[in-house]
Design an enzyme around this catalytic site. Structure first.
Site, PDB file in Angstrom:
ATOM      1  N   TYR A 143       0.939  -1.270   0.153  1.00 13.70           N
ATOM      2  CA  TYR A 143      -0.074   0.039   0.021  1.00 13.70           C
ATOM      3  C   TYR A 143       0.916   1.286  -0.047  1.00 13.70           C
ATOM      4  O   TYR A 143       0.646   1.986  -1.091  1.00 13.70           O
ATOM      5  CB  TYR A 143      -0.945  -0.008   1.277  1.00 13.70           C
ATOM      6  N   ARG A 184     -10.921  -2.076  10.229  1.00 15.49           N
ATOM      7  CA  ARG A 184     -10.320  -0.911  10.801  1.00 15.49           C
ATOM      8  C   ARG A 184     -10.682  -0.550  12.151  1.00 15.49           C
ATOM      9  O   ARG A 184     -11.547  -1.053  12.657  1.00 15.49           O
ATOM     10  CB  ARG A 184     -10.554   0.252   9.878  1.00 15.49           C
TER      11      ARG A 184
HETATM   12  N1  UDP Z   1      -6.654  -1.220  15.987  1.00 10.58           N
HETATM   13  C1  UDP Z   1      -6.975  -1.853  17.124  1.00 10.58           C
HETATM   14  N2  UDP Z   1      -7.958  -2.651  17.222  1.00 10.58           N
HETATM   15  C2  UDP Z   1      -8.869  -3.103  16.041  1.00 10.58           C
HETATM   16  C3  UDP Z   1      -8.244  -2.707  14.584  1.00 10.58           C
HETATM   17  C4  UDP Z   1      -7.404  -1.689  14.840  1.00 10.58           C
HETATM   18  O1  UDP Z   1      -6.343  -1.717  18.323  1.00 10.58           O
HETATM   19  O2  UDP Z   1      -9.567  -3.930  16.176  1.00 10.58           O
HETATM   20  C5  UDP Z   1      -5.417  -0.561  16.163  1.00 10.58           C
HETATM   21  C6  UDP Z   1      -4.411  -0.786  14.844  1.00 10.58           C
HETATM   22  O3  UDP Z   1      -3.327  -1.693  15.362  1.00 10.58           O
HETATM   23  C7  UDP Z   1      -3.907   0.666  14.657  1.00 10.58           C
HETATM   24  C8  UDP Z   1      -4.830   1.444  14.870  1.00 10.58           C
HETATM   25  O4  UDP Z   1      -5.946   0.942  15.700  1.00 10.58           O
HETATM   26  O5  UDP Z   1      -2.939   0.934  15.759  1.00 10.58           O
HETATM   27  C9  UDP Z   1      -5.545   1.957  13.556  1.00 10.58           C
HETATM   28  O6  UDP Z   1      -5.755   1.028  12.632  1.00 10.58           O
HETATM   29  P1  UDP Z   1      -6.769   0.795  11.448  1.00 10.58           P
HETATM   30  O7  UDP Z   1      -6.674  -0.784  11.002  1.00 10.58           O
HETATM   31  O8  UDP Z   1      -7.708   1.649  11.589  1.00 10.58           O
HETATM   32  O9  UDP Z   1      -5.925   1.589  10.150  1.00 10.58           O
HETATM   33  P2  UDP Z   1      -4.403   2.314  10.234  1.00 10.58           P
HETATM   34  O10 UDP Z   1      -4.238   3.560  10.729  1.00 10.58           O
HETATM   35  O11 UDP Z   1      -3.429   1.331  10.892  1.00 10.58           O
HETATM   36  O12 UDP Z   1      -4.064   2.202   8.656  1.00 10.58           O
END
Ligand code: UDP
Length: 321
Positions: A143, A184
């Site tokens: 990505y 997410r």
């Molecule tokens: N996250 C979490 N629990 C979940 C999904 C995501 O703690 O069920 C955390 C993830 O590890 C990251 C943050 O939330 O630190 C944001 O993750 P997301 O998948 O929304 O997108 P990113 O910003 O990483 O692209």
């Protein structure tokens, strides 16, 4: 204007199509429905100025338009891990295809890049000048690196062919039409809280994210495309209110009045520790500022998620998934 929106059946794209129709434009929505859904555009298909073309932008096709938005890529970590090659092609081959259409039509062009091009940033908050800290072979590389190359291709079309381009780096965005199961943070936490299941916080939850309500993002995309003096511009769009993942989890538990408890799980590999946009340039050049705060945006999103969960239980896949 006639406006082509690639990725128009996706989470952000479907809101953008609706806004363009509201403003009187003709919309050609192009999507292969891999991570987008026909449900997102169900309310638009009967509109007289809306046309849907089911098309993969990595395959050759032609169209004409006065403005071309490129939003066509899987965007959630779970989405691009499931489709790494498609993600790379959408942001590279697909960018060529759409830039060729813009060039032939003498159209304006906007590519949605991402905050992920900053990687695990060493500068905080991130300005557009920051060049990033990206691992080219890390789990997020399909990505991050393809979006970086998408920016490069876009820049060369402006330099060599004079295409009227701009680049928008989108930070975390949430709202109605995001997939319930896209993995997410915000969709997961809302679905879990509404269902009374444990809220899965990765690592300690001390990592930060700043989240932007989709209507604010769409307003920024419109300004970046149509405001004067945006040619060649690069703009961060996101809401700079920064909180830890744990704080977002606690806020969602409170706003849903949920009995859910927090369950700590393994940290994701390559997970950026801090992410927060510096949006000074967008404020100054575009006159843009996010207006919808987290509580209001989350309440609107929770309402939509509740209704969607009641309608279908979980996300209803389109036939292409
Ligand atoms: N996250 C979490 N629990 C979940 C999904 C995501 O703690 O069920 C955390 C993830 O590890 C990251 C943050 O939330 O630190 C944001 O993750 P997301 O998948 O929304 O997108 P990113 O910003 O990483 O692209």
């Amino acid at each position: 204007m006639k406006v082509l929106v690639a990725g128009g059946a996706g989470f952000v794209g479907s809101h953008l199509c609706a806004r363009l129709l509201d403003e009187g434009h003709d919309v050609l929505c192009v999507d292969n429905l891999v991570t987008g859904s026909d449900r997102n555009i169900a309310a638009l298909v009967d509109h007289g100025r809306f046309e849907f073309l089911r098309q993969d932008i990595t395959e050759p096709f032609t169209a004409s338009a006065d403005a071309v938005f490129h939003l066509a890529s899987p965007a959630s970590p779970v989405g691009y891990w499931e489709h790494p090659f498609m993600t790379i092609r959408a942001n590279t081959t697909g960018t060529f295809t759409l830039l060729d259409i813009a060039r032939r039509s003498q159209a304006r062009f906007l590519i949605t890049s991402t905050s992920e091009i900053y990687g695990d940033p060493l500068e905080h908050p991130q300005t557009e000048e920051y060049r990033g800290n990206v691992d080219p072979t890390g789990p997020r590389a399909c990505y991050d690196e393809s979006k970086r190359l998408g920016e490069t291709i876009t820049t060369e079309y402006r330099r060599h062919y004079g295409v009227d381009t701009r680049i928008v780096r989108v930070f975390n965005t949430y709202g109605p039409h995001s997939q319930l199961d896209d993995g997410r943070m915000i969709p997961n936490f809302i679905v879990q809280a509404v269902a009374g299941q444990p809220i899965t916080v990765h690592g300690t939850g001390a990592q930060t994210r700043s989240i932007c309500y989709v209507d604010d993002l769409v307003d920024g995309l419109m300004r970046a495309m149509f405001a004067p003096d945006t040619t060649g511009g690069i703009f961060n769009l996101g809401n700079p209110e920064e909180h830890s993942v744990l704080e977002w989890a606690e806020m969602i538990i409170r706003l849903t009045d949920s009995p859910s408890e927090i369950r700590f799980e393994a940290r994701r590999e390559d997970d950026p520790l801090r992410r927060c946009p510096n949006i000074t340039r967008a404020r100054q050049v575009l006159g843009w500022t996010p207006r919808i705060g987290p509580e209001e945006g989350l309440l609107r999103t929770i309402d939509w998620f509740r209704a969607d969960m009641e309608r279908g239980g979980t996300y209803v896949p389109s036939e292409a998934r």
